[in-house]
Design an enzyme around this catalytic site. Sequence first.
Site, mmCIF file in Angstrom:
data_model
loop_
_atom_site.group_PDB
_atom_site.id
_atom_site.type_symbol
_atom_site.label_atom_id
_atom_site.label_comp_id
_atom_site.label_asym_id
_atom_site.label_seq_id
_atom_site.Cartn_x
_atom_site.Cartn_y
_atom_site.Cartn_z
ATOM 1 N N HIS A 161 0.835 -1.203 0.000
ATOM 2 C CA HIS A 161 0.000 0.000 0.000
ATOM 3 C C HIS A 161 0.874 1.259 0.000
ATOM 4 O O HIS A 161 1.558 1.544 0.977
ATOM 5 C CB HIS A 161 -0.878 -0.034 1.251
ATOM 6 C CG HIS A 161 -1.824 1.108 1.369
ATOM 7 N ND1 HIS A 161 -1.712 2.076 2.347
ATOM 8 C CD2 HIS A 161 -2.912 1.448 0.635
ATOM 9 C CE1 HIS A 161 -2.691 2.943 2.223
ATOM 10 N NE2 HIS A 161 -3.437 2.591 1.197
ATOM 11 N N HIS A 188 -0.911 10.121 -3.184
ATOM 12 C CA HIS A 188 -2.217 9.729 -2.650
ATOM 13 C C HIS A 188 -3.233 10.862 -2.683
ATOM 14 O O HIS A 188 -4.377 10.679 -3.093
ATOM 15 C CB HIS A 188 -2.075 9.227 -1.215
ATOM 16 C CG HIS A 188 -3.403 8.864 -0.608
ATOM 17 N ND1 HIS A 188 -4.151 9.775 0.111
ATOM 18 C CD2 HIS A 188 -4.127 7.732 -0.665
ATOM 19 C CE1 HIS A 188 -5.275 9.193 0.492
ATOM 20 N NE2 HIS A 188 -5.296 7.957 0.037
HETATM 21 O O1 G3P Z 1 -6.726 1.707 -2.799
HETATM 22 C C1 G3P Z 1 -6.858 0.942 -1.652
HETATM 23 C C2 G3P Z 1 -6.617 1.854 -0.544
HETATM 24 O O2 G3P Z 1 -5.388 2.458 -0.805
HETATM 25 C C3 G3P Z 1 -7.696 2.852 -0.476
HETATM 26 O O3 G3P Z 1 -7.423 3.804 0.420
HETATM 27 O O4 G3P Z 1 -7.153 6.183 0.718
HETATM 28 O O5 G3P Z 1 -5.187 4.676 0.949
HETATM 29 O O6 G3P Z 1 -6.127 5.170 -1.281
HETATM 30 P P1 G3P Z 1 -6.432 5.019 0.177
HETATM 31 CA CA CA Z 2 -5.115 3.709 -2.856
#
Ligand code: G3P
Ligand code: CA
Length: 348
Positions: free
Chosen positions: A41, A83
Site C-alpha cells: 500500500h 495519494h
Molecule cells: O486503494 C486501496 C486503498 O489504498 C484505499 O485507500 O485512501 O489509501 O487510497 P487510500
Molecule cells: Ca489507494
Amino acid sequence: MQRFQTLICPIFGAIAMSIVLGAFQPATAVAQSDEKVVVAHRGASGYLPEHTLAAKAMAYAMGADYIEQDVVMTKDDELLVIHDTTLDRTTDVAEKFPGRARADGKFYVVDFTLAEILTLNVSEGFRIEGGQKRANYGSRFPVGKSVFKMHTLAQEIELIQGLNQSMGRNVGIYPELKSPAFHAQNGKDLGRAVLEVLKDYGYTKKSDKVFVQTFEFDELKRVHDELMPELGIDLSLVQLIGGRESAWMRSEAGVKEIAAYADGVGPEKSMLIDEGSTPGNVKINDFVSLAHANGMQVHPYTFRLDEGQLPDFANSFEQMLDIYLFDVGIDGLFTDFPDRAVEFIRSR
Ligand code: G3P
Ligand code: CA
C-alpha cells in the site's frame, strides 16, 4: 527524465540497492500463494515515505505480489504518483510556493507543473500543530530527513518492470484513479490517461498483472464500458468501497451490479467484521461470500502495525491477518508492512 534520475539517484541508489541485494531470494522461493496476494500500500510505506521510488523498491524486495500507485494529474497533464489531490500532507510545498494555495488554503497537484513538483521534497505524512510539522505516524521514518522526490506513473512502471527483469519475478501494479470527478471538473480525463500509459507499457489483458481501482462507481463503469473497448484493452478492475455512503455497494443488489463490470472489490477492512467482535468471538458478515458467489475477489485495505491500528478482536498483527485471510476468506490485502504479510502467508 535525465533530471529526474539525477535527483532521485542518491537516495534511491543507497537504499534500494542495499535492500534489493540484501533481501534477494530466488524466484522460486519468493513465489506467493496463488490465492492470497499482498499489495504494498503506497509501497513499503510503513518504513519509508509513501509513494517514493525507495518505498516501492523496498516493497519489491520484501516480496509483495503487487505494488500500489495512487495517481493524480498535474497542470501539464503528467500522471503523478501521490495519494492526495493536494501536496500539503507530504511535501514542503507551503515553504517553496507560498501564495499558490487555493481559497481553501490547500495546494492542489492540478495547479502545478511536473517540473515545479519535482522541486519539492517528499516526507512521511505530517500535520501542522503549533506551527510545527508533526508526524501522523510517530514511529515511522522521520519527517524531513534525507531526500525523497515524487515521480510519474510511467517512471514507477519502469522501476517495477526493470526489477521484474533483473530479479526474474513478475510483480504486478495496482494503480488507483484518484478522484476522477474532481479531475473532470478541472478539465482532466484521468481514467483515459492512465489506461493509455498502461497500454503503452504492455498491460492489455486480464492475464497481465494489473488491477485498476477507484472509489468512483461511475468512473470504473466508464472504464469498463467505454474506455477499455475504445483502447482495445481488457484489464482487471477493482471497485473500492469506503465510507458510510457505501451501504448499497455492500448489498446483494449492489454486489451483483458491481460484478457486471469489476473483477474484484476493495472494501475498508472493518466492513467485513461486525462491531462488537472480540478475540474468540469474531462476527464475520456475509460480504466476502456474496462477492465470491458473484465471481469477484476481495482485497480489503489497509493493514497497519502502528499504535492504535489493531481492531479489538485481534491481539497481534499476525492474528489479525490470520482472521481476515483464513476465517473471513479474503483473497488479498493492502498493507503498509508487506514484509510481515508476506512472511505470515509463507508460514501458513
Ligand atoms: O486503494 C486501496 C486503498 O489504498 C484505499 O485507500 O485512501 O489509501 O487510497 P487510500
Ligand atoms: Ca489507494
